[in-house]
Design an enzyme around this catalytic site. Structure first.
Site, PDB file in Angstrom:
ATOM      1  N   GLY A 133       9.300   4.627  -2.076  1.00 28.92           N
ATOM      2  CA  GLY A 133      10.320   3.616  -2.311  1.00 28.92           C
ATOM      3  C   GLY A 133       9.783   2.456  -3.140  1.00 28.92           C
ATOM      4  N   GLY A 156       0.769  -1.233   0.000  1.00 29.46           N
ATOM      5  CA  GLY A 156       0.000   0.000   0.000  1.00 29.46           C
ATOM      6  C   GLY A 156       0.800   1.281   0.000  1.00 29.46           C
ATOM      7  N   THR A 215       1.799   3.107  -2.646  1.00 26.14           N
ATOM      8  CA  THR A 215       1.188   4.054  -3.587  1.00 26.14           C
ATOM      9  C   THR A 215      -0.150   4.545  -3.052  1.00 26.14           C
ATOM     10  OG1 THR A 215       2.282   2.980  -5.466  1.00 26.14           O
ATOM     11  CG2 THR A 215       0.380   4.363  -5.958  1.00 26.14           C
ATOM     12  N   LYS A 264       9.205   8.815  -7.429  1.00 27.13           N
ATOM     13  CA  LYS A 264       9.465   7.395  -7.171  1.00 27.13           C
ATOM     14  C   LYS A 264      10.812   7.100  -7.818  1.00 27.13           C
ATOM     15  CE  LYS A 264       7.472   2.750  -7.384  1.00 27.13           C
ATOM     16  NZ  LYS A 264       7.332   2.481  -5.944  1.00 27.13           N
TER      17      LYS A 264
END
Length: 250
Positions: A111, A13, A15, A36
């Site tokens: 990440g 989760g 994003t 990102k």
């Protein structure tokens, strides 16, 4: 400020959490940027990066001057740990950061995978000296963005094991970006073990972090919360206001 979003594993989760933070911080009056640095499993385009970019542009039109390759500077086709998928060009990450940072008050950096996922770095004789030379070039105006030197000594903690390793780990990017680390813990079965391992490691490294549970279904309250309540967990879907304020240091 910079906030680095990581998790206890992949598909937990990150994003989803980043999208929620984009909206929340924007509602609070901040100009929000996203990045990102590395995305794997990229076919035609980086799906997660594009999702974040499109949402962020809705709230911060200044980001329209950028393109998707700025948001996701390192893209690998193989859906694997970055170390396995390829070698990351750290200069590309630096260049992208310099473009994005001036356009926002808060930069959310997502990440890849979990906290200790390895990222391949340059190998070979003299690598250590080259990395230290890079760290000087990595200085970004009006920030504390540093080079890979932080791999070898972090916040006064003991030296990482195997300091001659040829990789950096995902959590170390939070140090490179001088970012607060936000750790997303999936509520799926097995999260207690994941949570305790991540907590032990981050505490041992003296990392400044905040964590919250990403609730996948209500079974969490029966099978996991009876133990996890000992740690006063924040829940992403319920405590977003608290999470945002704590990330801001309020």
């Amino acid at each position: 400020m910079n906030i680095f979003i990581s998790a206890n594993n992949t598909d937990c989760g990150k994003t989803y959490a980043t999208l929620k933070l984009i909206k929340k911080f924007s509602q609070m009056g901040y100009k929000v940027g996203v990045m990102k640095p590395i995305e794997t499993g990229v076919d035609k385009y980086p799906v997660d990066g594009k999702t974040l970019f499109e949402e962020a542009k809705k709230h911060n039109p200044a980001l329209s001057s950028l393109n998707l390759n700025d948001i996701v500077p390192i893209q690998f086709k193989l859906p694997a740990a970055p170390y396995v998928a390829g070698t990351a060009d750290l200069k590309k990450i630096q260049s992208a950061y310099k473009k994005i940072k001036p356009l926002c008050d808060i930069l959310l950096i997502e990440g890849a995978g979990g906290v200790r996922v390895p990222i391949r770095v340059e190998k070979g004789e003299g690598r250590r000296e080259k990395e230290e030379e890079k760290s000087e070039k990595w200085r970004v105006p009006s920030s504390k963005f540093q080079g890979p030197r932080s791999r070898f000594q972090v916040s006064g903690s003991k030296r990482m094991e195997n300091e001659n390793r040829d990789w950096v780990e995902m959590w170390e990017l939070s140090k490179l970006f001088d970012a607060k680390l936000f750790l997303v813990i999936s509520s799926k079965l097995g999260m207690i073990n994941d949570f305790l391992l991540n907590k032990y490691f981050l505490d041992s490294q003296k990392i400044d972090y905040l964590w919250a549970v990403n609730l996948f279904d209500d079974s969490y309250f029966e099978i996991t919360h009876p133990f996890l309540k000992n740690f006063n967990p924040l829940i992403l879907q319920r405590d977003l206001d608290k999470i945002a304020k704590k990330l801001l240091g309020e």
